[in-house]
Motif scaffolding. Structure first.
Motif, short mmCIF file in Angstrom:
data_model
loop_
_atom_site.label_atom_id
_atom_site.label_comp_id
_atom_site.label_asym_id
_atom_site.label_seq_id
_atom_site.Cartn_x
_atom_site.Cartn_y
_atom_site.Cartn_z
N ASN A 24 6.62 -0.74 6.78
CA ASN A 24 7.87 0.77 7.37
C ASN A 24 8.89 0.90 6.53
O ASN A 24 9.53 0.62 6.15
CB ASN A 24 8.09 -0.21 8.54
N LEU A 25 9.77 2.36 5.34
CA LEU A 25 9.90 3.09 4.67
C LEU A 25 11.12 3.55 5.43
O LEU A 25 11.93 4.52 4.65
CB LEU A 25 9.07 4.02 3.94
N PHE B 85 16.88 0.41 4.61
CA PHE B 85 16.93 1.09 3.01
C PHE B 85 15.69 1.30 2.46
O PHE B 85 14.97 0.67 2.87
CB PHE B 85 17.76 0.16 2.18
N ALA B 86 15.33 1.95 1.40
CA ALA B 86 14.14 2.47 0.80
C ALA B 86 14.79 2.00 -0.88
O ALA B 86 15.55 2.80 -0.93
CB ALA B 86 13.83 3.62 1.60
N TYR B 87 13.98 2.12 -1.56
CA TYR B 87 13.76 2.33 -2.72
C TYR B 87 13.85 3.74 -3.45
O TYR B 87 12.68 4.62 -2.74
CB TYR B 87 13.49 1.49 -3.84
N ALA B 88 14.52 4.63 -4.38
CA ALA B 88 14.18 5.62 -5.34
C ALA B 88 13.37 4.98 -6.50
O ALA B 88 14.89 5.10 -6.96
CB ALA B 88 15.10 7.14 -5.11
N THR B 89 12.16 4.97 -6.85
CA THR B 89 12.08 4.26 -8.25
C THR B 89 11.74 5.13 -9.25
O THR B 89 10.36 6.44 -8.66
CB THR B 89 11.19 2.94 -7.49
N PHE C 109 17.43 3.53 -7.61
CA PHE C 109 18.52 4.15 -6.25
C PHE C 109 17.78 3.32 -4.85
O PHE C 109 16.94 3.54 -4.70
CB PHE C 109 18.61 5.31 -6.17
N ARG C 110 18.93 2.07 -4.66
CA ARG C 110 18.77 1.88 -3.01
C ARG C 110 19.18 3.23 -2.27
O ARG C 110 20.55 3.60 -2.96
CB ARG C 110 19.97 0.77 -2.69
N THR C 111 18.83 4.03 -1.32
CA THR C 111 18.63 4.82 -0.63
C THR C 111 18.82 4.56 1.19
O THR C 111 17.88 4.03 1.11
CB THR C 111 17.84 5.50 -0.63
N ARG C 112 19.34 5.41 1.83
CA ARG C 112 19.06 5.44 3.52
C ARG C 112 17.69 6.18 3.38
O ARG C 112 16.61 6.21 2.78
CB ARG C 112 19.71 7.05 3.77
N GLN D 149 13.71 8.69 0.60
CA GLN D 149 14.07 7.98 -1.12
C GLN D 149 13.21 9.38 -2.35
O GLN D 149 13.38 9.79 -3.00
CB GLN D 149 13.23 7.24 -1.52
N GLY D 150 12.61 10.09 -1.38
CA GLY D 150 11.80 11.10 -1.90
C GLY D 150 12.18 12.49 -2.63
O GLY D 150 12.45 12.66 -4.20
N ARG D 151 13.12 12.65 -2.11
CA ARG D 151 14.51 13.53 -2.06
C ARG D 151 15.25 13.13 -3.28
O ARG D 151 15.80 13.74 -4.16
CB ARG D 151 15.41 13.97 -1.51
N VAL D 152 15.82 12.24 -3.39
CA VAL D 152 16.51 11.21 -4.18
C VAL D 152 15.75 10.79 -5.83
O VAL D 152 16.44 11.43 -7.14
CB VAL D 152 17.39 9.92 -3.98
N ALA D 153 14.83 10.46 -5.36
CA ALA D 153 13.46 9.90 -6.37
C ALA D 153 13.50 11.64 -7.31
O ALA D 153 13.73 11.76 -8.45
CB ALA D 153 12.34 9.76 -6.24
#
Length: 121
Positions: free
Chosen positions: A22-23, A27-31, A89-92, A96-100
């Motif tokens: 579950n993403l 939180f999620a990670y943008a790696t 980055f740890r994201t909301r 994570q997709g748009r942050v990455a």
């Protein structure tokens, strides 16, 4: 039923699911993996990546999405002509997709501006 990243609905019969990722919770990670030529100064590269993260955190467009400073994990792997430096980055949740994507764009801009080669020929 679960909708995949392409929008297709995947149907699973009752009782067949034993594990689920579950993403969208907490939180999620943008790696992003950054390839860097062996000839580059990796300490310099990691400092530039940290600075890039701080700049993105200071950007009002990303302030509400980023939950922690950029993590520069160091050299995660070695390949034929390059080292891989992993950043994240740890994201909301679900951001994570748009942050990455933004992170990759900024990595390219930083590498070009500082003449850092992603690999050797």
């Amino acid at each position: 039923m679960v909708r995949d990243h392409d929008g297709a609905v995947q149907v699973f019969p009752n009782g067949t699911i034993t594990t689920l990722a579950n993403l969208s919770k907490q939180f999620a990670y943008a790696t992003v993996d950054v390839r860097v030529s062996y000839g580059e100064d990796l300490d310099r590269v990691m400092i530039l990546l940290s600075n890039l993260g701080a700049e993105m955190e200071a950007d009002a467009r990303w302030h509400d999405v980023l939950m922690a400073p950029l993590e520069v994990g160091g050299v995660e792997a070695l390949a034929g002509t390059y080292a891989v430096v992993q950043i994240k980055f740890r994201t909301r949740p679900l951001s994570q997709g748009r942050v990455a994507s933004e992170l990759r764009k900024r990595v390219v801009q930083t590498m070009v501006a500082h003449r850092i080669r992603p690999y050797a020929r």
